[in-house]
Design an enzyme around this catalytic site. Structure first.
Site, PDB file in Angstrom:
ATOM      1  N   TYR A 142      35.137  36.914  40.071  1.00 44.63           N
ATOM      2  CA  TYR A 142      34.828  38.026  39.181  1.00 44.63           C
ATOM      3  C   TYR A 142      36.043  38.942  39.112  1.00 44.63           C
ATOM      4  O   TYR A 142      36.378  39.622  40.074  1.00 44.63           O
ATOM      5  CB  TYR A 142      33.607  38.767  39.740  1.00 44.63           C
ATOM      6  CG  TYR A 142      33.023  39.861  38.891  1.00 44.63           C
ATOM      7  CD1 TYR A 142      33.448  40.115  37.593  1.00 44.63           C
ATOM      8  CD2 TYR A 142      32.003  40.652  39.404  1.00 44.63           C
ATOM      9  CE1 TYR A 142      32.886  41.116  36.829  1.00 44.63           C
ATOM     10  CE2 TYR A 142      31.432  41.672  38.654  1.00 44.63           C
ATOM     11  CZ  TYR A 142      31.872  41.905  37.373  1.00 44.63           C
ATOM     12  OH  TYR A 142      31.313  42.900  36.626  1.00 44.63           O
ATOM     13  N   LYS A 170      34.360  35.005  35.916  1.00 48.46           N
ATOM     14  CA  LYS A 170      33.835  35.992  34.964  1.00 48.46           C
ATOM     15  C   LYS A 170      34.971  36.956  34.663  1.00 48.46           C
ATOM     16  O   LYS A 170      35.469  37.640  35.554  1.00 48.46           O
ATOM     17  CB  LYS A 170      32.638  36.746  35.540  1.00 48.46           C
ATOM     18  CG  LYS A 170      32.107  37.827  34.603  1.00 48.46           C
ATOM     19  CD  LYS A 170      30.973  38.636  35.228  1.00 48.46           C
ATOM     20  CE  LYS A 170      30.545  39.752  34.263  1.00 48.46           C
ATOM     21  NZ  LYS A 170      29.484  40.604  34.849  1.00 48.46           N
TER      22      LYS A 170
END
Length: 299
Positions: A142, A170
Site C-alpha cells: 500500500y 494499492k
C-alpha cells in the site's frame, strides 16, 4: 477489442475499501459489518479490503481486526476475497497482525509503508519482505506517501515483485508515470487506490481498484470496468466522468474518506455508525451535499 488484465488479478478487479461499522456507543458492529459486506458483494464487489485507511485501522484493536475478518469471511463465504489491513509503523507488530489475519480467514493482507518513522528504501524493502515471509498469505503493498511520509519508489516495487508472495500494490502515489513503469516491468497487480484514477490506470494494464467510493456505489464503479472490458471505451469514460462529482465530494472535500463514506452510508440507512476519535463526523450540510451528489449519480 476487449481488455484482459495480465496477470489475472489475484483479489479480483473491483475491490471496496470497506468502512468498519461501529455501534452508536462506539463498539465494533460485527452484525452491521456482515450486512454491509453482503450488500457490497451482491452489488458487484469482487473483494473487500478491511482495516485499511477507510476502515479506521489506527483506532481499532488487534482483537477487533481479527473479529472483523472472521465476521466478514462468514458473511460472504467464498463469493469474494477478503484482504486484511495489517500495516503498522512496527515490523514486529505487523508480522503479528499478518499471522492473526491468516488464522481469522483472510485471503491476503494489505501492508502500508511504516508511517512516522520514514525508513529509507532499503529498510522499507526489508520490512515488506519480513512481513511477506511471516505468513502464507499473498501481500498487497500500500503506497500512500501523503499519509505515511514515505514513498515506495518504483525501483523498490520492482525489486519486491520478485518475492513470491508479494503480488499486488494499492497505488495512492499520484505518480502515473511511476505506475506505468511498475506495470511494464513486473507482474504485480496494480490497483488504483484513488477513485479518479480507476479507469485511467486500468486502461494501461492496471488490475482494477480498491475504492472508498465503492462503499456507496459499488455497481456504478464496477460498470466502468465492465464496459471497458467489453470494448466500449467511450461508455466507460462517460460513466467514470459521471462519478466525478461524488468522487470529489467524498475524497477531495478536505475530510477523510472514512468520514464522508460513513456520513453518506448513514444517510442511506446502511450500516456505518460513528467514526472514532480523533476523527469527527461530517456535519449536516456536508451530508446533505453528499446525498445530493449521490442522488444525481444514481438517477
Amino acid at each position: 477489442m476487449t481488455h484482459t488484465p495480465s496477470p489475472p488479478p489475484p483479489f479480483g478487479r473491483a475491490l471496496c475499501a470497506m468502512v468498519t461499522p461501529f455501534t452508536e456507543g462506539g463498539a465494533l458492529d460485527l452484525d452491521g459489518a456482515g450486512l454491509l459486506a453482503q450488500r457490497l458483494v451482491g452489488a458487484g464487489c469482487d473483494g473487500l479490503v478491511l482495516s485499511g485507511t477507510t476502515g479506521e485501522s489506527p483506532t481499532t484493536s488487534d482483537t477487533e481486526k481479527a473479529e472483523l475478518v472472521a465476521a466478514v469471511r462468514e458473511a460472504v463465504g467464498d463469493r469474494a476475497t477478503v484482504v486484511a489491513g495489517v500495516g503498522t509503523f512496527d515490523t514486529r507488530h505487523t508480522v503479528e497482525l499478518a499471522r492473526s489475519a491468516e488464522k481469522a480467514g483472510a485471503d491476503g493482507v494489505l501492508v502500508v509503508s511504516p508511517y512516522y518513522s520514514r525508513p529509507p528504501q532499503d529498510a522499507l524493502e526489508a520490512h515488506f519482505r519480513e512481513v511477506a515471509d511471516a505468513s502464507g498469505l499473498p501481500v498487497m503493498l500500500y503506497d500512500i506517501p501523503g499519509r505515511t511520509g514515505t514513498r515506495i519508489e518504483p525501483e523498490t516495487l520492482i525489486r519486491l515483485a520478485e518475492h513470491p508472495r508479494i503480488v499486488a500494490v494499492k497505488d495512492c502515489s499520484y505518480d502515473f508515470l511511476g505506475a506505468q513503469k511498475v506495470i511494464a516491468r513486473t507482474g504485480l497487480a496494480h490497483y488504483a487506490g484513488c477513485d479518479e484514477h480507476n479507469l485511467a490506470l486500468y486502461a494501461v494494464g492496471g488490475a482494477g481498484y480498491v475504492s472508498t467510493v465503492a462503499n456507496v456505489v459499488p455497481g456504478r464503479l464496477r460498470a466502468v470496468l465492465d464496459l471497458f472490458d467489453a470494448g466500449d471505451t467511450r461508455g466507460a469514460a462517460a460513466l467514470q466522468l459521471r462519478a466525478t462529482e461524488l468522487i470529489e465530494a467524498m475524497m477531495a472535500s478536505g475530510l477523510p474518506g472514512t468520514v464522508t463514506a460513513k456520513g453518506l452510508l448513514g444517510a442511506l440507512g446502511l450500516p456505518a455508525g460513528p467514526v472514532r476519535a480523533p476523527l469527527r463526523p461530517a456535519d449536516r450540510e456536508t451530508v446533505d451535499g453528499l446525498r445530493a451528489a449521490y442522488e444525481r449519480l444514481v438517477a
